[in-house]
Design a protein around this motif. Structure first.
Motif, PDB file in Angstrom:
ATOM      1  N   GLY B  25      -2.459  16.813  -3.291  1.00  0.00           N
ATOM      2  CA  GLY B  25      -1.979  16.652  -4.670  1.00  0.00           C
ATOM      3  C   GLY B  25      -1.675  15.197  -4.977  1.00  0.00           C
ATOM      4  O   GLY B  25      -1.940  14.712  -6.089  1.00  0.00           O
ATOM      5  N   ILE B  26      -1.133  14.477  -3.987  1.00  0.00           N
ATOM      6  CA  ILE B  26      -0.799  13.059  -4.170  1.00  0.00           C
ATOM      7  C   ILE B  26      -2.098  12.264  -4.351  1.00  0.00           C
ATOM      8  O   ILE B  26      -2.185  11.367  -5.189  1.00  0.00           O
ATOM      9  N   VAL B  27      -3.124  12.636  -3.565  1.00  0.00           N
ATOM     10  CA  VAL B  27      -4.410  11.946  -3.676  1.00  0.00           C
ATOM     11  C   VAL B  27      -5.048  12.243  -5.032  1.00  0.00           C
ATOM     12  O   VAL B  27      -5.622  11.354  -5.660  1.00  0.00           O
ATOM     13  N   MET B  28      -4.913  13.489  -5.503  1.00  0.00           N
ATOM     14  CA  MET B  28      -5.476  13.843  -6.808  1.00  0.00           C
ATOM     15  C   MET B  28      -4.818  13.010  -7.911  1.00  0.00           C
ATOM     16  O   MET B  28      -5.495  12.504  -8.806  1.00  0.00           O
ATOM     17  N   HIS B 176       1.582   6.328   0.714  1.00  0.00           N
ATOM     18  CA  HIS B 176       1.492   5.067  -0.032  1.00  0.00           C
ATOM     19  C   HIS B 176       0.754   5.317  -1.338  1.00  0.00           C
ATOM     20  O   HIS B 176      -0.390   4.882  -1.501  1.00  0.00           O
ATOM     21  N   PRO B 177       1.388   6.031  -2.274  1.00  0.00           N
ATOM     22  CA  PRO B 177       0.661   6.486  -3.466  1.00  0.00           C
ATOM     23  C   PRO B 177       0.082   5.372  -4.335  1.00  0.00           C
ATOM     24  O   PRO B 177      -0.986   5.528  -4.910  1.00  0.00           O
ATOM     25  N   ARG B 178       0.796   4.242  -4.420  1.00  0.00           N
ATOM     26  CA  ARG B 178       0.268   3.167  -5.295  1.00  0.00           C
ATOM     27  C   ARG B 178      -0.966   2.517  -4.692  1.00  0.00           C
ATOM     28  O   ARG B 178      -1.824   2.012  -5.415  1.00  0.00           O
ATOM     29  N   GLU B 179      -1.038   2.520  -3.350  1.00  0.00           N
ATOM     30  CA  GLU B 179      -2.200   1.936  -2.690  1.00  0.00           C
ATOM     31  C   GLU B 179      -3.438   2.829  -2.891  1.00  0.00           C
ATOM     32  O   GLU B 179      -4.560   2.331  -2.940  1.00  0.00           O
ATOM     33  N   ILE B 180      -3.224   4.136  -3.016  1.00  0.00           N
ATOM     34  CA  ILE B 180      -4.356   5.057  -3.169  1.00  0.00           C
ATOM     35  C   ILE B 180      -5.157   4.680  -4.410  1.00  0.00           C
ATOM     36  O   ILE B 180      -6.361   4.462  -4.351  1.00  0.00           O
ATOM     37  N   ASP B 181      -4.472   4.583  -5.556  1.00  0.00           N
ATOM     38  CA  ASP B 181      -5.246   4.299  -6.775  1.00  0.00           C
ATOM     39  C   ASP B 181      -5.791   2.877  -6.785  1.00  0.00           C
ATOM     40  O   ASP B 181      -6.888   2.633  -7.265  1.00  0.00           O
ATOM     41  N   LYS B 182      -5.056   1.945  -6.176  1.00  0.00           N
ATOM     42  CA  LYS B 182      -5.546   0.563  -6.105  1.00  0.00           C
ATOM     43  C   LYS B 182      -6.881   0.504  -5.345  1.00  0.00           C
ATOM     44  O   LYS B 182      -7.844  -0.125  -5.789  1.00  0.00           O
ATOM     45  N   LEU B 183      -6.938   1.200  -4.204  1.00  0.00           N
ATOM     46  CA  LEU B 183      -8.152   1.166  -3.387  1.00  0.00           C
ATOM     47  C   LEU B 183      -9.294   1.954  -4.031  1.00  0.00           C
ATOM     48  O   LEU B 183     -10.456   1.545  -3.955  1.00  0.00           O
ATOM     49  N   ILE B 184      -8.966   3.083  -4.681  1.00  0.00           N
ATOM     50  CA  ILE B 184     -10.032   3.855  -5.335  1.00  0.00           C
ATOM     51  C   ILE B 184     -10.634   3.037  -6.482  1.00  0.00           C
ATOM     52  O   ILE B 184     -11.848   3.038  -6.681  1.00  0.00           O
ATOM     53  N   VAL B 185      -9.775   2.306  -7.210  1.00  0.00           N
ATOM     54  CA  VAL B 185     -10.282   1.442  -8.285  1.00  0.00           C
ATOM     55  C   VAL B 185     -11.267   0.415  -7.722  1.00  0.00           C
ATOM     56  O   VAL B 185     -12.378   0.236  -8.234  1.00  0.00           O
ATOM     57  N   GLN B 186     -10.875  -0.223  -6.609  1.00  0.00           N
ATOM     58  CA  GLN B 186     -11.777  -1.211  -5.985  1.00  0.00           C
ATOM     59  C   GLN B 186     -13.070  -0.555  -5.531  1.00  0.00           C
ATOM     60  O   GLN B 186     -14.144  -1.130  -5.638  1.00  0.00           O
ATOM     61  N   GLY B 187     -12.948   0.668  -5.018  1.00  0.00           N
ATOM     62  CA  GLY B 187     -14.126   1.415  -4.561  1.00  0.00           C
ATOM     63  C   GLY B 187     -15.064   1.742  -5.702  1.00  0.00           C
ATOM     64  O   GLY B 187     -16.282   1.598  -5.579  1.00  0.00           O
TER      65      GLY B 187
END
Lengths: 63, 272
Positions: B25-28, B176-187
């Protein structure tokens, strides 16, 4: 710091208690299988509970 | 202040089926924030998954979604991207789905360097089928099929992806929820195969067999053992024992992207 309103969507909450444990100001508490917010005036709006809730069950609103 | 996730979720889909405390859920949430940050058009975004707990994720999202055969997410996603190169393609899946049953598709998608983002949720176990050990179950850990401890060494998914030829490889954890979206954006912004490995918790089938007494214990374990790649450079091999490196592990902008290469082939064939 005040002015936060914590909205708890009871239908979505599964009582995992992640938000309670990761809240730095001890705002939240477990009521058996449901999270409650007895001390919203202590909230510093760090958003940890909202970010870490896997069930989309807690929201931090500005008042 | 409060983030409006509901606008990205199909109506009536919440609460989701994941267990209490499951990190998916956090990843979603992270994926929804990343898609919003990139300003992706829902009609032009394909989210593809295989089978498993993590692969239930696209079913909740309001976009073009595809729920396919076990392990075949990367293969179907390659097809989508080849047919419609203008679409943004995102794959979701778990460790068993991506690296065991779909290991072959995974490495070949990496090798081709096709422009897609693969969000691989590594919860160290096959959750949905009853807690069998996966290639990512740590050595010695207990699973329903290894009651005396798992004798196998693990797959390091990020190293596997780098070795296979992916050009953007990053790792983070559900804690590390804020890092998840940061890295997906870069991806998503990277032109080529991006692998975002998110270490996740599975309290139901992994945690309770492996001395994690609660969901919070698992989350704290993830938080305590994650070492940012920059900090790891100053640590000794001994200190890094049992830790996982997080952040952008590999980024290469030189390698040609597959759709562009294939367009060249089409041009040559038509021009001849």
């Amino acid at each position: 710091m005040s002015g936060a309103r914590l909205e708890i969507i009871e239908r979505n909450c599964k009582g995992c208690s992640i938000c309670v444990e990761f809240c730095p100001k001890n705002v939240l508490e477990m009521d058996v299988f449901l999270v409650t917010a007895p001390r919203p005036e202590d909230c510093i709006k760090c958003m940890q509970c909202e970010l870490l809730c896997p069930d989309f069950a807690i929201k931090v609103h500005d008042e | 202040m409060a983030y409006d996730y509901e606008k990205s979720i199909r109506p009536g889909k919440l609460p989701h089926i994941w267990c209490p405390g499951c990190g998916h859920g956090i990843v979603m949430k992270g994926l929804i924030r990343a898609m919003d940050t990139c300003g992706l058009d829902r009609k032009n975004t394909a989210i593809v998954s295989g089978i498993g707990c993590a692969s239930r994720l696209p079913g909740y999202l309001d976009a073009c979604t595809l729920h396919t055969a076990h392990g075949r997410a990367a293969a179907f996603a390659t097809g989508v991207k080849m047919a419609k190169p203008e679409m943004t393609v995102i794959c979701c899946g778990g460790d068993g789905d991506g690296t065991a049953i779909g290991g072959n598709h995974f490495i070949h998608a990496c090798r081709r360097n096709i422009d897609m983002t693969y969000v691989l949720m590594n919860n160290f176990i096959y959750g949905m089928t009853g807690g069998q050990f996966s290639p990512c179950t740590p050595t010695g850990a207990k699973a329903s099929t290894t009651p005396y401890g798992n004798p196998d060494p693990i797959f390091d998914i990020s190293k596997l992806a780098i070795g296979a030829g992916a050009t953007f490889v990053a790792r983070t954890t559900a804690a590390h929820p804020r890092e998840i979206d940061k890295l997906i954006v870069q991806g998503i912004q990277h032109k080529g195969m991006s692998i975002i490995e998110v270490l996740d918790d599975c309290p139901t089938t992994y945690g309770r067999r492996n001395k994690f007494r609660s969901v919070v214990d698992m989350m704290k374990h993830l938080k305590a053992n994650a070492v940012p790649i920059k900090a790891a450079a100053k640590m000794t091999a001994e200190q890094l024992q049992g830790k996982f490196l997080t952040g952008v592990l590999f980024h290469d902008t030189e390698k040609p992207e597959y759709c562009a290469q294939y367009a060249e082939v089409i041009k040559k064939a038509q021009g001849a």
